[in-house]
Design an enzyme around this catalytic site. Structure first.
Site, PDB file in Angstrom:
ATOM      1  CG  HIS A  78      15.829  15.467 -27.576  1.00  0.00           C
ATOM      2  ND1 HIS A  78      16.894  15.996 -26.880  1.00  0.00           N
ATOM      3  CD2 HIS A  78      15.687  16.229 -28.679  1.00  0.00           C
ATOM      4  CE1 HIS A  78      17.362  17.041 -27.526  1.00  0.00           C
ATOM      5  NE2 HIS A  78      16.651  17.211 -28.627  1.00  0.00           N
ATOM      6  CE  LYS A 112      16.704  11.947 -12.386  1.00  0.00           C
ATOM      7  NZ  LYS A 112      17.556  11.767 -13.534  1.00  0.00           N
ATOM      8  NE  ARG A 113       7.713  17.161 -15.559  1.00  0.00           N
ATOM      9  CZ  ARG A 113       6.927  17.834 -16.394  1.00  0.00           C
ATOM     10  NH1 ARG A 113       7.344  18.948 -16.952  1.00  0.00           N
ATOM     11  NH2 ARG A 113       5.708  17.414 -16.652  1.00  0.00           N
ATOM     12  CE  LYS A 116      12.566  11.938 -16.460  1.00  0.00           C
ATOM     13  NZ  LYS A 116      13.883  12.244 -17.064  1.00  0.00           N
ATOM     14  CB  THR A 155      21.195  17.498 -18.973  1.00  0.00           C
ATOM     15  OG1 THR A 155      19.797  17.694 -18.720  1.00  0.00           O
ATOM     16  CG2 THR A 155      21.412  17.283 -20.451  1.00  0.00           C
ATOM     17  CE  LYS A 186      21.495  20.834 -16.059  1.00  0.00           C
ATOM     18  NZ  LYS A 186      20.021  20.871 -16.196  1.00  0.00           N
TER      19      LYS A 186
END
Ligand code: B1N
Length: 836
Positions: A371, A562-563, A568, A670, A674
């Site tokens: 992952h 998100k985290r 990110k 993911t 969504k």
């Protein structure tokens, strides 16, 4: 009392299975009295929630029991998902959807003077995961059950899941998550199926009665694993698969031994250590800590699970020879990869299989999903730590490694470098066990989670393995379950969709394609906007309640949840906010699409820069939200404690989905799926599954910016110079200078220095390099939003083209390519007809 159930052989009061509104109301009242011990007059909301939860549990028990009976009675292959994390989210609403009971239950609850949504909201979610990886496991469990695939999920029943986040003075504060405090109506403990797990000690060799050389492991600690089972229902099918989570306890017999020898303190200490094993989830997303307790957790749950599988297998098989035909075991990242050595130990040491045979069984059993490529997340254990806790496993890994390297030597004679690169033991400096290598060698299939990521696996971290066994490698692009992420979380949009194309899409998401022609109908677009507006209004109420900020539901909701992680790039996002702020300040009459920037996400408690990014977002929010010159053109809100529950509120309300990771770093993502499934448009880089989302929805319906993976690599290799971007891009300079001036920190010019130092000094995530492209792309977004008709059109097309991103599709691919497994239909009527 009539004995009227679906199963004539099991006599259950009809109160516990009946589905009429009257029966449901009576069940609710009964459960309140008999299980919670309360009259309606003195019951708390939580009591009412519990009474309702038990009412629903009663109505799914038959499915759950029938499912496990059916799996026992016929010789089907069973998928075993081994995952250290399951981020399930609340059960009640989801179970109502999957049972098809929403309407009668809503009526029963209302006629009892209660409110269904309120009761659903009371449920404490089991936060047994950090982020995407744990949530993926939960989506997979939903899809496995919906596709009627025999499956067991095994994991850890953390007493304290992911921490609750509060924001104080703009900073993240961690609060212990006590999800079990008020009881968990969805689990059933099975102490009769407890197993023992050894830890520590040493090994001894001996010769058995047949004269064979054997090894036995003499541990210095023994821990008991108690299984807690939770049913996972499929959508409108009778399948209810089992999620079995292990809790550690002290093994009493061991205590007594010590106690009798007079070591009372040692015995109690032992109990404490054992019980600590499953106390708390490590809150690090993709950051290693290398803590002994984490390895103990991993080994504990994997050993419990494999022992459980062996018990199940031997209940109707004479030997373990066909174990791999019974179970297909998927390793969710390397966290359970010690399973490779553990299954070998069980087969060789405890069941006396010859090595070669045991190895064939093991390799045929396991498959492995990677992952992440982030070096700091690749699990490795120091040899001394490993040998102290798992001395026998280290011996086994040495043997696996030696035999493996012998094969490599034959294929590549005189290639010492290659041997060192492929070795499961990293011996370059300090010695380490490389868990991704153990998982790869011990599995017959290895996959990544999006096309780009699967390709990069083959080119980078597992390159040499790919050269050895190209046929083992494949891609399985992630997906998400439309039941939780559309039907449950966005009933308004779901109803609108179903009103035009029926309900088939819920189980077959490709049917959303039928929405495409509706994108051209002005009336439908109008209805679409109406739904979006209502959902945004709901979120606006939530924001008002949580942070006392009034936001305009007609503004563009620009969301990043998100985290918090540098890769990110939440900091890139906030730099854009500051840029817009400066634009308005410099040109007070600027006409821009009003925007509400919404952030949510937790930082790992030890990740200082991530926490500083949260502080920066909150500091910018404070200034921007209170500047009268801005009015309601810009609002910035950081919503605390982002979790599954909050995700269900925020995805439906988003107009713009921020997927802005540095290319090559986000394995899949993911959340991106969504958002898009709920009609948000994406601004994103060519990273992870963004690439495939863009391919599906069409480049014209996606806001693309930024360096590509090869460009990122090139920029870094050429010696990235952040200063050059700062000097060459005036917009960037203005934003950075404003932060450095102390403008957002009450004059404190030091507060954000560590963040700025990292952006200027060493930034592998290339924030400055992508800044201008991002700002330009955001400008296009703002312009596009002004044309509401076209925006709606693009949003509808996004939803219509999301079929690929159902986790049902992902699971079908795993089932066909890796597990070779077929569905088994569960009948509600004929459970064990001969009463077995
Ligand atoms: O797994 C998700 C992906 O969609 C995300 O892109 C990826 O970042 C995420 C150690 C991880 N990779 N690795 C982790 C989590 C916890 C931990 O202790 C690593 N999480 C991901 C699903 O494929």
């Amino acid at each position: 009392m009539a004995f009227n159930t679906t199963n004539p052989l099991i006599q259950v009061e009809d109160d516990r299975t009946g589905l009429s509104v009257e029966t449901l109301k009576r069940a609710l009242a009964d459960n309140l009295f008999y299980l919670q011990g309360k009259f309606p007059g003195i019951a708390t909301k939580h009591d009412c929630y519990m009474a309702l939860a038990y009412t629903i549990r009663d109505r799914l028990l038959q499915r759950w029991l029938n499912t496990s009976q059916t799996y026992l009675n016929c010789d089907n292959r069973v998928v075993v998902y081994l995952s250290a994390e399951y981020l399930l989210g609340p059960h009640l609403g989801n179970n109502l959807i999957n049972l098809g009971l929403w309407e009668p239950v809503k009526q029963a609850v209302e006629e009892s003077g209660l409110n269904l949504e309120e009761l659903i909201n009371i449920e404490e979610e089991p936060g047994l995961g950090n982020g995407g990886l744990g949530r993926l496991a939960a989506c997979f469990m939903d899809s496995l059950a919906t596709l009627e695939i025999p499956a067991i999920g095994y994991g850890i029943r953390y007493e304290f899941g992911i921490f609750d986040q509060e924001i104080e003075d703009g900073w993240q504060v961690e609060i212990t998550d006590k999800w079990l405090q008020l009881g968990n109506p969805w689990e059933i403990a099975r102490p009769e199926a407890a197993v023992l797990v050894k830890l520590g000690g040493h090994t001894e060799s001996y010769t058995d009665e047949k004269g064979d050389y054997r090894v036995r492991w003499i541990p210095n600690n023994l821990v008991k694993g108690i299984p807690y089972d939770t049913p996972i229902l499929g959508y409108k099918v009778s399948t209810a698969n089992n999620l079995r989570l292990w809790k550690s306890e002290a093994a009493e017999s061991f205590d007594f031994q010590r106690f009798n020898m007079g070591d009372y303190y040692g015995a109690v200490q032992n109990k404490v250590t054992s019980e600590n094993l499953t106390k708390v989830l490590y809150p690090n997303d993709e950051q290693l800590q290398g803590k002994e307790l984490r390895l103990a957790q991993q080994y504990f749950f994997v050993s419990c699970s494999l022992q459980d599988m062996i018990r199940i297998h031997l209940a109707d098989n004479p030997s373990l020879e066909n174990f791999h035909e019974h179970f297909a075991v998927q390793l969710n990242d390397t966290h359970p990869s010690i399973g490779v050595a553990e299954l070998m130990r069980l087969l060789v040491d405890e069941h006396h299989y010859e090595w070669g045979k045991a190895w064939n069984i093991t390799q045929a059993t396991f498959s492995f999903t990677n992952h992440t490529l982030l070096p700091e997340a690749l699990e490795k254990w120091s040899l001394p730590l490993f040998s102290q806790m798992l001395p026998r496993h280290l011996e086994i890994i040495y043997e696996i490694n030696q035999r493996f390297l012998d094969q490599v030597r034959i294929k590549y004679p005189n290639d010492g470098d290659r041997l060192a690169q492929l070795s499961i033991i990293d011996e370059a400096g300090e010695k380490w066990v490389r868990m991704a290598y153990l998982a790869t060698v011990g599995s017959h299939a290895i996959n990544g989670v999006a096309a780009l990521h699967s390709q990069l696996i083959k080119e980078t971290i597992l390159k040499d393995f790919y050269e050895l066994w190209p046929e083992k490698f494949s891609n399985k692009t992630n997906g998400v379950t439309p039941r939780r992420w559309l039907v449950l979380s966005n009933p308004r949009l779901s109803n609108l969709i179903s009103s035009r194309i029926g309900e088939g899409w819920i189980k077959n998401l490709d049917e959303l394609k039928q929405l495409e022609p509706f994108a051209d109908l002005a009336g439908f677009r109008q209805d679409w906007r109406q739904v979006k507006r209502e959902v945004k209004q709901d979120l606006a109420h939530y924001i008002k309640a949580q942070s006392d900020l009034v936001v305009n539901p007609d503004s563009l909701f620009d969301v990043q949840v998100k985290r918090i992680h540098e890769y990110k790039r939440q900091h890139l996002n906030i730099l854009h906010v500051i840029h817009l702020y400066l634009q308005i300040k410099n040109n007070p009459n600027l006409e821009i699409s009003p925007r509400t920037f919404i952030y949510g996400g937790k930082a790992a408690p030890g990740y200082f820069i991530a926490k500083l990014i949260i502080k920066l977002i909150n500091s910018v929010a404070e200034v921007v939200n209170n500047d009268p010159a801005i009015g309601d053109r810009l609002k910035v809100v950081f919503l605390s404690n982002y979790n599954v529950k909050f995700g269900q509120k925020v995805y439906p309300a988003a107009d713009l989905s921020e997927q802005i990771s540095t290319a090559g770093k986000e394995a899949s993502g993911t959340g991106n799926m969504k958002f898009s499934m709920n009609g948000a448009l994406t601004i994103g880089t060519l990273d992870g599954a963004n690439i495939e989302i863009r391919e599906e929805v069409g480049a014209e319906n996606f806001f693309l910016f930024g360096l590509t993976t090869p460009e990122v690599e090139k920029t870094l290799a050429a010696g990235y110079q952040p200063w050059e971007y700062y000097n060459n891009y005036p917009d960037l300079k203005a934003v950075v200078d404003l932060i450095n001036s102390g403008f957002f920190s009450h004059g404190d010019t030091e507060l954000f220095r560590p963040l700025m130092d990292s952006l200027f000094g060493h930034d592998p995530y290339l924030v400055f390099a992508d800044f201008q492209a991002y700002v330009d792309c955001q400008h296009q977004v703002g312009e596009a939003y002004k044309d509401q008709e076209n925006w709606s059109r693009m949003a509808i097309l996004n939803v219509a083209r999301m079929g690929k991103f159902s986790s049902d599709r992902t699971i079908r691919e795993y089932a066909e390519d890796i597990w070779a497994i077929k569905p088994v239909v569960i009948e509600l009527e004929d459970l064990c007809p001969d009463g077995q």
